[in-house]
Motif scaffolding. Structure first.
Motif, short mmCIF file in Angstrom:
data_model
loop_
_atom_site.label_atom_id
_atom_site.label_comp_id
_atom_site.label_asym_id
_atom_site.label_seq_id
_atom_site.Cartn_x
_atom_site.Cartn_y
_atom_site.Cartn_z
N ASP A 227 9.74 2.92 -4.39
CA ASP A 227 9.85 2.59 -2.96
C ASP A 227 10.94 1.55 -2.72
OD1 ASP A 227 8.74 2.83 -0.23
OD2 ASP A 227 8.17 0.73 -0.53
N ARG B 90 0.83 -1.22 0.00
CA ARG B 90 0.00 0.00 0.00
C ARG B 90 0.86 1.26 0.00
NH1 ARG B 90 -5.26 -1.51 2.05
NH2 ARG B 90 -5.14 -3.61 2.90
N CYS B 91 0.31 2.27 -0.65
CA CYS B 91 0.85 3.61 -0.57
C CYS B 91 -0.34 4.56 -0.61
CB CYS B 91 1.82 3.88 -1.74
SG CYS B 91 1.05 4.03 -3.35
N ARG B 92 -0.07 5.83 -0.64
CA ARG B 92 -1.18 6.79 -0.60
C ARG B 92 -2.04 6.75 -1.85
NH1 ARG B 92 0.43 12.39 -2.52
NH2 ARG B 92 2.32 12.02 -3.71
N HIS B 93 -1.54 6.13 -2.93
CA HIS B 93 -2.28 6.07 -4.19
C HIS B 93 -3.15 4.82 -4.31
CE1 HIS B 93 0.01 9.49 -5.49
NE2 HIS B 93 1.14 8.84 -5.25
N GLY B 94 -2.93 3.83 -3.43
CA GLY B 94 -3.72 2.62 -3.50
C GLY B 94 -2.95 1.39 -3.06
N GLU B 95 -3.38 0.24 -3.57
CA GLU B 95 -2.81 -1.03 -3.15
C GLU B 95 -2.57 -1.94 -4.35
OE1 GLU B 95 -4.03 -4.93 -0.46
OE2 GLU B 95 -5.51 -3.38 -0.82
N ARG C 128 -4.17 2.83 -13.17
CA ARG C 128 -3.83 2.97 -11.75
C ARG C 128 -2.78 1.93 -11.35
NH1 ARG C 128 -6.56 0.52 -7.90
NH2 ARG C 128 -6.11 1.09 -5.79
#
Length: 90
Positions: free
Chosen positions: A86, A32-37, A75
């Motif tokens: 990351d 996960r990150c702030r943009h989704g999973e 996405r």
């Protein structure tokens, strides 16, 4: 955990087994990150594989592949880039 969440976890575990049985190496699950999973990140030789897992108990809501629209693909591409960025920091 709800019945729906249990079904989702079961589907993801089945997908991991499927990928590993075909010789892929699973690198990450439920990243996960702030943009989704991203459900599953794996390597197939030198190819990065990003998996969106859709588990259904029936076809009442359509085939799972129909749930992955062009927006979801876009996405996932952005999420894959974020995952790679990351990993460079590790």
């Amino acid at each position: 955990m709800t019945e729906r969440q249990q079904l989702g976890r079961w589907g993801e575990a089945l997908a991991v087994s499927y990928l590993e049985d075909r010789g892929m190496t699973v690198l990450d699950r439920n990243w996960r990150c702030r943009h989704g999973e991203i459900d599953i990140v794996a390597m197939d030789g030198d190819c990065l594989v990003v998996c969106e897992v859709k588990t259904r108990s029936g076809l009442g809501f359509g085939d799972p592949v129909e749930a992955v629209t062009w927006r979801k693909y876009a996405r996932l591409r952005r999420l894959a880039a974020a995952w790679l960025a990351d990993r460079r920091h590790e």
